[in-house]
Each structure stands twice: as C-alpha cells, then as structure tokens.
Scaffold this motif. Sequence first.
Motif, PDB file in Angstrom:
ATOM      1  N   ILE A   8       0.821  -1.226   0.000  1.00 25.47           N
ATOM      2  CA  ILE A   8       0.000   0.000   0.000  1.00 25.47           C
ATOM      3  C   ILE A   8       0.847   1.265   0.000  1.00 25.47           C
ATOM      4  N   GLN A   9       1.956   1.282   0.735  1.00 21.27           N
ATOM      5  CA  GLN A   9       2.794   2.489   0.779  1.00 21.27           C
ATOM      6  C   GLN A   9       3.402   2.776  -0.594  1.00 21.27           C
ATOM      7  N   GLU A  10       3.859   1.727  -1.275  1.00 20.31           N
ATOM      8  CA  GLU A  10       4.406   1.910  -2.618  1.00 20.31           C
ATOM      9  C   GLU A  10       3.314   2.367  -3.588  1.00 20.31           C
ATOM     10  N   ALA A  11       2.112   1.819  -3.434  1.00 19.51           N
ATOM     11  CA  ALA A  11       0.991   2.227  -4.293  1.00 19.51           C
ATOM     12  C   ALA A  11       0.680   3.707  -4.092  1.00 19.51           C
ATOM     13  N   LYS A  12       0.721   4.160  -2.850  1.00 23.97           N
ATOM     14  CA  LYS A  12       0.476   5.591  -2.572  1.00 23.97           C
ATOM     15  C   LYS A  12       1.555   6.445  -3.229  1.00 23.97           C
ATOM     16  N   ASN A  13       2.805   6.037  -3.052  1.00 23.50           N
ATOM     17  CA  ASN A  13       3.929   6.831  -3.560  1.00 23.50           C
ATOM     18  C   ASN A  13       4.014   6.840  -5.078  1.00 23.50           C
ATOM     19  N   ARG A  14       3.511   5.789  -5.724  1.00 27.48           N
ATOM     20  CA  ARG A  14       3.668   5.662  -7.177  1.00 27.48           C
ATOM     21  C   ARG A  14       2.312   5.495  -7.869  1.00 27.48           C
ATOM     22  N   LEU A  15       1.316   6.217  -7.378  1.00 27.10           N
ATOM     23  CA  LEU A  15      -0.051   6.063  -7.870  1.00 27.10           C
ATOM     24  C   LEU A  15      -0.164   6.239  -9.384  1.00 27.10           C
ATOM     25  N   SER A  16       0.462   7.271  -9.936  1.00 19.02           N
ATOM     26  CA  SER A  16       0.325   7.489 -11.385  1.00 19.02           C
ATOM     27  C   SER A  16       0.929   6.312 -12.153  1.00 19.02           C
ATOM     28  N   HIS A  17       2.029   5.752 -11.668  1.00 20.23           N
ATOM     29  CA  HIS A  17       2.643   4.588 -12.318  1.00 20.23           C
ATOM     30  C   HIS A  17       1.735   3.361 -12.184  1.00 20.23           C
ATOM     31  N   LEU A  18       1.143   3.179 -11.020  1.00 20.59           N
ATOM     32  CA  LEU A  18       0.219   2.065 -10.788  1.00 20.59           C
ATOM     33  C   LEU A  18      -0.970   2.145 -11.740  1.00 20.59           C
ATOM     34  N   PRO A  27      -5.104  -5.609 -14.322  1.00 22.72           N
ATOM     35  CA  PRO A  27      -5.362  -5.338 -12.900  1.00 22.72           C
ATOM     36  C   PRO A  27      -4.098  -5.369 -12.050  1.00 22.72           C
ATOM     37  N   GLN A  28      -4.034  -4.460 -11.101  1.00 23.99           N
ATOM     38  CA  GLN A  28      -2.919  -4.362 -10.167  1.00 23.99           C
ATOM     39  C   GLN A  28      -3.470  -4.561  -8.752  1.00 23.99           C
ATOM     40  N   ILE A  29      -2.858  -5.453  -7.986  1.00 23.28           N
ATOM     41  CA  ILE A  29      -3.338  -5.783  -6.646  1.00 23.28           C
ATOM     42  C   ILE A  29      -2.584  -4.951  -5.620  1.00 23.28           C
ATOM     43  N   ILE A  30      -3.320  -4.378  -4.679  1.00 20.68           N
ATOM     44  CA  ILE A  30      -2.722  -3.631  -3.571  1.00 20.68           C
ATOM     45  C   ILE A  30      -2.890  -4.472  -2.317  1.00 20.68           C
ATOM     46  N   SER A  31      -1.784  -4.655  -1.596  1.00 21.28           N
ATOM     47  CA  SER A  31      -1.854  -5.471  -0.378  1.00 21.28           C
ATOM     48  C   SER A  31      -1.623  -4.611   0.857  1.00 21.28           C
TER      49      SER A  31
END
Length: 84
Positions: A8-18, A27-31
């Motif tokens: 989740i922290q990486e998803a927050k930091n790299r949202l545009s890339h995600l 689909p991209q999974i957030i854990s």
Amino acid sequence: MMSMQWQIQEAKNRLSHLVKKATDEGPQIISVRGKPAAVVLSVDGYQRLTKPKTRLTNFFKESPIQNIELDLERSADRVREVEL
C-alpha cells in the motif's frame, strides 16, 4: 495478463505509475500487511466486468420460465390490526 502486487505504501507513492500499469498491463493488486486488499483496474476492464452480457429485454424473452403463468391476484383477506 499478469497482475502485479503492490504494498500500500508503494501504491500511494507511485499512484500514477500504478494507474498506467493497470491501463497498459491489466489489474494491479494492492496489499495491506501482505494480504491482498484491493485491485486497481482500467476503466475498460471495469466496464467489461460490469456490463450485462445481454439486454434486460432479451433476458426476459429468453427466460426458460417465460411461459409459466403467474398468479398475480391479490389476497382478499383483511389486514390484521396491530396495537401501537
């Protein structure tokens, strides 16, 4: 289509890339704490999942119970009284 798992922290930091990966690759999974918690998918992917396979009118026309007669007559029983 291979989905990637994001903490989740990486998803927050790299949202545009995600979001770009979800659009380009699927689909991209957030854990959260190592367990899958959410999925980010493209609008096209979402629409494919939520779009009905057949129109409602066709659904009723093709229903296997279309020729069953329903008893739609209301009961003539009186309403019971309830103390309030």
